[in-house]
Motif scaffolding. Structure first.
Motif, PDB file in Angstrom:
ATOM      1  N   CYS A 233     -31.526 -24.056  28.192  1.00 12.98           N
ATOM      2  CA  CYS A 233     -32.865 -22.602  26.872  1.00 12.98           C
ATOM      3  C   CYS A 233     -32.829 -23.085  25.772  1.00 12.98           C
ATOM      4  O   CYS A 233     -33.615 -23.128  25.379  1.00 12.98           O
ATOM      5  N   GLU A 235     -32.307 -26.787  25.194  1.00  7.98           N
ATOM      6  CA  GLU A 235     -33.605 -27.143  25.316  1.00  7.98           C
ATOM      7  C   GLU A 235     -34.757 -26.995  25.439  1.00  7.98           C
ATOM      8  O   GLU A 235     -35.409 -27.675  25.222  1.00  7.98           O
ATOM      9  N   ARG A 236     -34.900 -25.879  26.049  1.00  6.61           N
ATOM     10  CA  ARG A 236     -36.314 -25.331  26.388  1.00  6.61           C
ATOM     11  C   ARG A 236     -36.848 -25.093  24.792  1.00  6.61           C
ATOM     12  O   ARG A 236     -37.670 -25.047  24.266  1.00  6.61           O
ATOM     13  N   ILE A 237     -35.839 -24.412  23.844  1.00  2.00           N
ATOM     14  CA  ILE A 237     -36.445 -24.044  22.598  1.00  2.00           C
ATOM     15  C   ILE A 237     -37.104 -25.477  21.876  1.00  2.00           C
ATOM     16  O   ILE A 237     -37.863 -25.517  20.829  1.00  2.00           O
ATOM     17  N   GLU A 238     -36.190 -26.737  21.778  1.00  2.00           N
ATOM     18  CA  GLU A 238     -36.567 -27.787  20.893  1.00  2.00           C
ATOM     19  C   GLU A 238     -37.342 -28.130  21.324  1.00  2.00           C
ATOM     20  O   GLU A 238     -38.013 -28.928  20.291  1.00  2.00           O
ATOM     21  N   THR A 239     -37.628 -28.160  22.725  1.00  2.24           N
ATOM     22  CA  THR A 239     -39.047 -29.364  23.605  1.00  2.24           C
ATOM     23  C   THR A 239     -40.426 -28.156  23.099  1.00  2.24           C
ATOM     24  O   THR A 239     -41.047 -28.905  23.003  1.00  2.24           O
ATOM     25  N   ALA A 240     -40.506 -26.827  22.988  1.00  2.00           N
ATOM     26  CA  ALA A 240     -41.749 -26.086  22.901  1.00  2.00           C
ATOM     27  C   ALA A 240     -41.542 -26.155  20.663  1.00  2.00           C
ATOM     28  O   ALA A 240     -42.452 -26.269  20.500  1.00  2.00           O
ATOM     29  N   GLY A 241     -40.229 -26.432  20.453  1.00  2.00           N
ATOM     30  CA  GLY A 241     -40.635 -25.989  18.828  1.00  2.00           C
ATOM     31  C   GLY A 241     -40.581 -24.647  18.566  1.00  2.00           C
ATOM     32  O   GLY A 241     -40.726 -23.779  19.048  1.00  2.00           O
ATOM     33  N   THR A 244     -43.226 -22.834  17.135  1.00  2.00           N
ATOM     34  CA  THR A 244     -44.066 -22.220  18.708  1.00  2.00           C
ATOM     35  C   THR A 244     -44.105 -20.851  19.670  1.00  2.00           C
ATOM     36  O   THR A 244     -44.040 -20.138  19.495  1.00  2.00           O
ATOM     37  N   VAL A 245     -41.771 -20.600  19.260  1.00  2.00           N
ATOM     38  CA  VAL A 245     -41.640 -19.812  20.741  1.00  2.00           C
ATOM     39  C   VAL A 245     -41.780 -18.503  18.928  1.00  2.00           C
ATOM     40  O   VAL A 245     -42.089 -17.490  20.037  1.00  2.00           O
ATOM     41  N   ARG A 248     -45.179 -17.531  19.204  1.00  2.00           N
ATOM     42  CA  ARG A 248     -45.827 -16.626  20.939  1.00  2.00           C
ATOM     43  C   ARG A 248     -45.192 -15.002  20.323  1.00  2.00           C
ATOM     44  O   ARG A 248     -46.016 -14.102  20.962  1.00  2.00           O
ATOM     45  N   THR A 330     -45.854 -13.029  26.257  1.00  2.00           N
ATOM     46  CA  THR A 330     -47.737 -13.846  27.011  1.00  2.00           C
ATOM     47  C   THR A 330     -48.122 -12.817  26.923  1.00  2.00           C
ATOM     48  O   THR A 330     -48.110 -11.381  26.621  1.00  2.00           O
TER      49      THR A 330
END
Length: 367
Positions: A233, A235-241, A244-245, A248, A330
Motif C-alpha cells: 500500500c 509503495e503504491r502511494i509513493e509511486t502515484a505520489g 495525487t492520491v 483524487r 474515482t
C-alpha cells in the motif's frame, strides 16, 4: 493444501523497521513510529491509557462518535475530562479550543479526531495545533480516516500522538495500524504508573524492547500478511505520489457534494460548509419522511459493491454515507453511487435528475 501465502519466510526485524520508516516518510515526521499489530483501535486506546491517568486534565473534542469513545477511555483512566462537543454537521475551531483553555487552564491533554468518516466532517488541525502548543498540552490525534485523503503532519502541527490506519484513504489493510510518538509523549508515558506494561496495549513495551534496542528483535511474531499488504500500500502511494492520491479524494468529495445537489430528491450535504467536509467520505442528509437506511438498502440491491452506507445508530434514519476512499476515490464510483441513490429515491416517488447529476459530477471532477 498449499498456497503461496502459507510458504513465506518469516518477516525480519529489518523489513519491519523499513516499513515503519516508510510510514514516517508518509507523515513527514522525525518522531518514533510504531506499527501496531491490530486495527487502529489498538493504538488509539493504547496511547490514551499510556499517557493519561488520575493526574490528567483532558480536553476531549467531540465531532463524531470516536470523540465520544475517547472521552470514555480517558475517564476510565481516572482523568478529569472536559468535553467540547460541536454539532456533527460542522467542525471545531481553534477559537473554541482557546476558549476551553481559558475556562480550564489546568488542561494538559487534548484529544481530537482529524476527520470523522462516520459524520463526514474534518477539523482544522494545523490551527488547533497552534492553540494546543500555546497551552503546552499533550496533543493526541486520530488521523485514521484522514491519512491519504488530506495532509497529516504531526511535526508541523505539534501532534504528540498521531494514530493512523491504512484501511480507508490509503487503500490498505485493516489489520495493522501505526502511531507516531513524540519525546514529550514518551516521557509522559514513562511517568505514568498506570501506563500498560507487559500488555498488548503497551506502547512502552515497544519503546523499551524494540526502539531502544535498535529495532533488532521484534516483540512477537508480526501479522505477516497484513505487514506485507501495508508495505504494498505504501509503495503504491509513493509511486502515484501522495499529492495525487489526496487530489483524487478531494475531487471525489467535491463531485459528490455537487452531484448530490444536482440529483435533487431532497438530498443535501450533511456537513453544511464545504470547508468542514472531509475528503475521505461525504455524508448526505435525506429529506423529511425518508429513511436513509431504506434508501441505501434499495441502492445496494442494484449493486452491493457500491461504497454506500447509512449513518450509524440514530443517524441511520437521516444520513447516507458515500465512502469514496481508497480504490473508490474515482469519478466512476461517485457517478454509480449517485445513480443508484437517484433510482432508489425515484422508487420512493421523489423527483430526481440523474442526467444532471452525472453531468455535474463530470464537470466537478475536472475542476
Amino acid at each position: 493444501m498449499t498456497h503461496a501465502f502459507l510458504d513465506l519466510p518469516p518477516l525480519s526485524a529489518a523489513r519491519f523497521a523499513s516499513i515503519e520508516d516508510r510510514v514516517a516518510r508518509l507523515l513527514d515526521t522525525r518522531q518514533d513510529v510504531v506499527i501496531t499489530q491490530g486495527e487502529a483501535l489498538l493504538p488509539l486506546e493504547g496511547a490514551i491509557r499510556a499517557a493519561a491517568g488520575p493526574g490528567t486534565t483532558a480536553l476531549n473534542v467531540i465531532t463524531g462518535p470516536y470523540g465520544q469513545t475517547f472521552g470514555n477511555w480517558l475517564r476510565d483512566c481516572g482523568a478529569t475530562v472536559h468535553d467540547l462537543a460541536v454539532p456533527f454537521h460542522t467542525a471545531v475551531t481553534a477559537a473554541q479550543i482557546r476558549e476551553a483553555f481559558a475556562q480550564h487552564p489546568e488542561i494538559d491533554f487534548v484529544s481530537l479526531v482529524h476527520a470523522e468518516a462516520a459524520t463526514g466532517n474534518t477539523n482544522p488541525v494545523a490551527e488547533i495545533g497552534e492553540a494546543v502548543r500555546e497551552q503546552g498540552a499533550l496533543f493526541y490525534l486520530d488521523a485514521v480516516a484522514s491519512v491519504g485523503a488530506e495532509p497529516v503532519l504531526p511535526d508541523a502541527w505539534g501532534v504528540d500522538l498521531c494514530v493512523i490506519g491504512a484501511q480507508k484513504a490509503m487503500g490498505g489493510p485493516a489489520g495493522v495500524s501505526a502511531v507516531s510518538v513524540s519525546e514529550r509523549a514518551w516521557a509522559r508515558m514513562a511517568a505514568n504508573p498506570r501506563a500498560p506494561r507487559r500488555s498488548y496495549l503497551s506502547l512502552l513495551d515497544w519503546k523499551e524492547r524494540w526502539i531502544d534496542g535498535g529495532r533488532k528483535a521484534l516483540l512477537h511474531a508480526p501479522a505477516q500478511l497484513e505487514m506485507l499488504a501495508l508495505e504494498a500500500c505504501l509503495e503504491r502511494i509513493e509511486t502515484a505520489g501522495l499529492e495525487t492520491v489526496m487530489a483524487r479524494h478531494r475531487s471525489a468529495a467535491l463531485a459528490t457534494r455537487a452531484g448530490a445537489a444536482a440529483l435533487g430528491g431532497g438530498l443535501e450535504p450533511y456537513v453544511y460548509e464545504e470547508r468542514d467536509a472531509a475528503p475521505v467520505a461525504t455524508t448526505l442528509r435525506v429529506p423529511s419522511g425518508v429513511v436513509a437506511s431504506e434508501v441505501v438498502a434499495r441502492a445496494l440491491a442494484t449493486d452491493p459493491a457500491l461504497p454506500l452506507a447509512a449513518g450509524g445508530g440514530a443517524l441511520a434514519k437521516e444520513m447516507i454515507r458515500v465512502n469514496h476512499y481508497g480504490p473508490d476515490a474515482t469519478a466512476d464510483a461517485v457517478r454509480a453511487s449517485l445513480a443508484a441513490l437517484g433510482a432508489a429515491l425515484a422508487e420512493l416517488g421523489l423527483n430526481v435528475d440523474p442526467n444532471g447529476a452525472r453531468r455535474t459530477v463530470e464537470d466537478a471532477w475536472r475542476r
